[in-house]
Design a protein around this motif. Structure first.
Motif, PDB file in Angstrom:
ATOM      1  N   SER A  57      -9.087 -58.820 -10.725  1.00 40.64           N
ATOM      2  CA  SER A  57      -8.931 -57.403 -11.054  1.00 40.64           C
ATOM      3  C   SER A  57      -7.677 -56.876 -10.366  1.00 40.64           C
ATOM      4  CB  SER A  57     -10.162 -56.601 -10.621  1.00 40.64           C
ATOM      5  OG  SER A  57     -10.282 -56.597  -9.214  1.00 40.64           O
ATOM      6  N   GLN A  58      -7.075 -55.886 -10.990  1.00 39.30           N
ATOM      7  CA  GLN A  58      -5.857 -55.274 -10.466  1.00 39.30           C
ATOM      8  C   GLN A  58      -6.212 -54.148  -9.490  1.00 39.30           C
ATOM      9  OE1 GLN A  58      -2.715 -56.429 -11.163  1.00 39.30           O
ATOM     10  NE2 GLN A  58      -3.942 -58.066 -12.059  1.00 39.30           N
ATOM     11  N   PRO A  59      -5.330 -53.847  -8.548  1.00 38.92           N
ATOM     12  CA  PRO A  59      -5.595 -52.747  -7.619  1.00 38.92           C
ATOM     13  C   PRO A  59      -5.608 -51.399  -8.340  1.00 38.92           C
ATOM     14  CG  PRO A  59      -3.529 -53.898  -7.057  1.00 38.92           C
ATOM     15  CD  PRO A  59      -4.091 -54.549  -8.268  1.00 38.92           C
ATOM     16  N   ILE A  60      -6.514 -50.526  -7.926  1.00 35.41           N
ATOM     17  CA  ILE A  60      -6.595 -49.181  -8.507  1.00 35.41           C
ATOM     18  C   ILE A  60      -6.477 -48.098  -7.427  1.00 35.41           C
ATOM     19  CG2 ILE A  60      -7.954 -49.909 -10.512  1.00 35.41           C
ATOM     20  CD1 ILE A  60     -10.424 -48.667  -9.034  1.00 35.41           C
ATOM     21  N   LEU A  61      -6.101 -48.491  -6.222  1.00 31.14           N
ATOM     22  CA  LEU A  61      -6.005 -47.540  -5.111  1.00 31.14           C
ATOM     23  C   LEU A  61      -5.103 -46.364  -5.463  1.00 31.14           C
ATOM     24  CD1 LEU A  61      -6.656 -47.069  -1.994  1.00 31.14           C
ATOM     25  CD2 LEU A  61      -4.368 -47.945  -1.633  1.00 31.14           C
ATOM     26  N   ARG A  62      -3.894 -46.642  -5.910  1.00 28.58           N
ATOM     27  CA  ARG A  62      -2.936 -45.577  -6.234  1.00 28.58           C
ATOM     28  C   ARG A  62      -3.464 -44.708  -7.374  1.00 28.58           C
ATOM     29  NH1 ARG A  62       2.393 -44.316  -5.305  1.00 28.58           N
ATOM     30  NH2 ARG A  62       2.583 -46.088  -3.907  1.00 28.58           N
ATOM     31  N   GLN A  63      -3.967 -45.338  -8.406  1.00 32.56           N
ATOM     32  CA  GLN A  63      -4.493 -44.616  -9.565  1.00 32.56           C
ATOM     33  C   GLN A  63      -5.656 -43.701  -9.147  1.00 32.56           C
ATOM     34  OE1 GLN A  63      -5.819 -47.384 -12.557  1.00 32.56           O
ATOM     35  NE2 GLN A  63      -7.259 -45.937 -13.414  1.00 32.56           N
ATOM     36  N   LYS A  64      -6.508 -44.189  -8.276  1.00 32.37           N
ATOM     37  CA  LYS A  64      -7.708 -43.462  -7.893  1.00 32.37           C
ATOM     38  C   LYS A  64      -7.443 -42.349  -6.861  1.00 32.37           C
ATOM     39  CE  LYS A  64     -12.478 -44.328  -6.575  1.00 32.37           C
ATOM     40  NZ  LYS A  64     -13.520 -45.291  -6.385  1.00 32.37           N
ATOM     41  N   TYR A  65      -6.516 -42.578  -5.930  1.00 31.18           N
ATOM     42  CA  TYR A  65      -6.367 -41.651  -4.806  1.00 31.18           C
ATOM     43  C   TYR A  65      -5.017 -40.956  -4.674  1.00 31.18           C
ATOM     44  CZ  TYR A  65     -10.744 -43.693  -3.275  1.00 31.18           C
ATOM     45  OH  TYR A  65     -12.051 -44.111  -3.202  1.00 31.18           O
ATOM     46  N   ALA A  66      -4.016 -41.308  -5.459  1.00 34.76           N
ATOM     47  CA  ALA A  66      -2.685 -40.711  -5.300  1.00 34.76           C
ATOM     48  C   ALA A  66      -2.734 -39.192  -5.446  1.00 34.76           C
ATOM     49  CB  ALA A  66      -1.707 -41.320  -6.294  1.00 34.76           C
ATOM     50  N   ALA A  67      -3.470 -38.680  -6.430  1.00 35.26           N
ATOM     51  CA  ALA A  67      -3.532 -37.229  -6.636  1.00 35.26           C
ATOM     52  C   ALA A  67      -4.163 -36.522  -5.438  1.00 35.26           C
ATOM     53  CB  ALA A  67      -4.315 -36.910  -7.910  1.00 35.26           C
ATOM     54  N   LYS A  68      -5.132 -37.176  -4.788  1.00 34.99           N
ATOM     55  CA  LYS A  68      -5.799 -36.568  -3.640  1.00 34.99           C
ATOM     56  C   LYS A  68      -4.914 -36.605  -2.391  1.00 34.99           C
ATOM     57  CE  LYS A  68     -10.298 -37.652  -5.460  1.00 34.99           C
ATOM     58  NZ  LYS A  68     -11.359 -38.617  -5.532  1.00 34.99           N
ATOM     59  N   MET A  69      -3.899 -37.467  -2.407  1.00 38.36           N
ATOM     60  CA  MET A  69      -3.008 -37.589  -1.248  1.00 38.36           C
ATOM     61  C   MET A  69      -1.623 -37.010  -1.516  1.00 38.36           C
ATOM     62  SD  MET A  69      -3.802 -41.389   0.172  1.00 38.36           S
ATOM     63  CE  MET A  69      -5.454 -42.019   0.336  1.00 38.36           C
ATOM     64  N   GLU A  70      -1.407 -36.443  -2.707  1.00 33.88           N
ATOM     65  CA  GLU A  70      -0.052 -36.011  -3.074  1.00 33.88           C
ATOM     66  C   GLU A  70       0.505 -34.915  -2.168  1.00 33.88           C
ATOM     67  OE1 GLU A  70      -1.210 -32.897  -6.669  1.00 33.88           O
ATOM     68  OE2 GLU A  70      -0.239 -34.774  -7.147  1.00 33.88           O
ATOM     69  N   GLN A  71      -0.360 -34.130  -1.546  1.00 36.72           N
ATOM     70  CA  GLN A  71       0.128 -33.085  -0.649  1.00 36.72           C
ATOM     71  C   GLN A  71       0.736 -33.669   0.622  1.00 36.72           C
ATOM     72  OE1 GLN A  71      -3.787 -31.499  -0.525  1.00 36.72           O
ATOM     73  NE2 GLN A  71      -4.032 -31.855   1.647  1.00 36.72           N
ATOM     74  N   HIS A  72       0.481 -34.944   0.866  1.00 39.85           N
ATOM     75  CA  HIS A  72       1.016 -35.627   2.044  1.00 39.85           C
ATOM     76  C   HIS A  72       2.056 -36.649   1.571  1.00 39.85           C
ATOM     77  CE1 HIS A  72      -2.363 -33.895   4.224  1.00 39.85           C
ATOM     78  NE2 HIS A  72      -3.160 -34.390   3.298  1.00 39.85           N
TER      79      HIS A  72
END
Length: 155
Positions: A57-72
């Protein structure tokens, strides 16, 4: 370090597995399954044949959490480097402190007391579980005092 950093940014536990196998499943689900290319020595781990899924399976970390971390700014990049599956390629805490994320304004204060205090609840998985368990036990005790039936699911 990567999990703690991500949890501070997200305000919740990143990989809340029920046991070792579930924990590994959640890690590989978000970070992708290890391959010989990404982590050459992963097959040398004692439980690799048991815990590493056979289906890639491919990583989904960025897809899943980037929006929640975009302020940082730079946070998701740093989290990805800190959570690299290959320990030999993973960014260390010492290396991380020189990343752009830690060089942006506001910089750390000269006096750590200027940071203020952290909230006492909700930042630690153990404390959260302990609080929930106490609430369930209190509700259960209250129902038994009132003579109410307790369902098999504990509600």
């Amino acid at each position: 370090v990567g999990c703690i950093f991500a949890e501070l940014l997200l305000g919740r536990v990143l990989f809340a597995g029920k046991d070792e196998a579930d924990q590994a499943h959640l890690i590989f689900k978000v970070l992708g399954t290890p391959s010989d290319y990404l982590w050459p020595k992963h097959r040398e781990l004692p439980l690799a044949s048991t815990l590493v899924p056979s289906k890639a399976s491919q990583p989904i970390l960025r897809q899943k959490y980037a929006a929640k971390m975009e302020q940082h700014e730079g946070a998701i990049d740093l989290v990805e480097r800190l959570l690299n599956l290959d320990p030999e390629a993973r960014t260390t805490a010492d290396m991380a402190r020189n990343q752009s994320y830690f060089m942006m304004q506001p910089l750390q204060p000269e006096n750590p007391q200027e940071l203020g205090e952290l909230p006492r609840q909700g930042l630690h998985e153990y404390q959260t579980k302990k609080t929930r368990r106490a609430a369930r036990q209190a509700a259960k005790a209250e129902r038994s005092e009132k003579g109410g039936k307790i369902r098999s699911d504990g509600k």
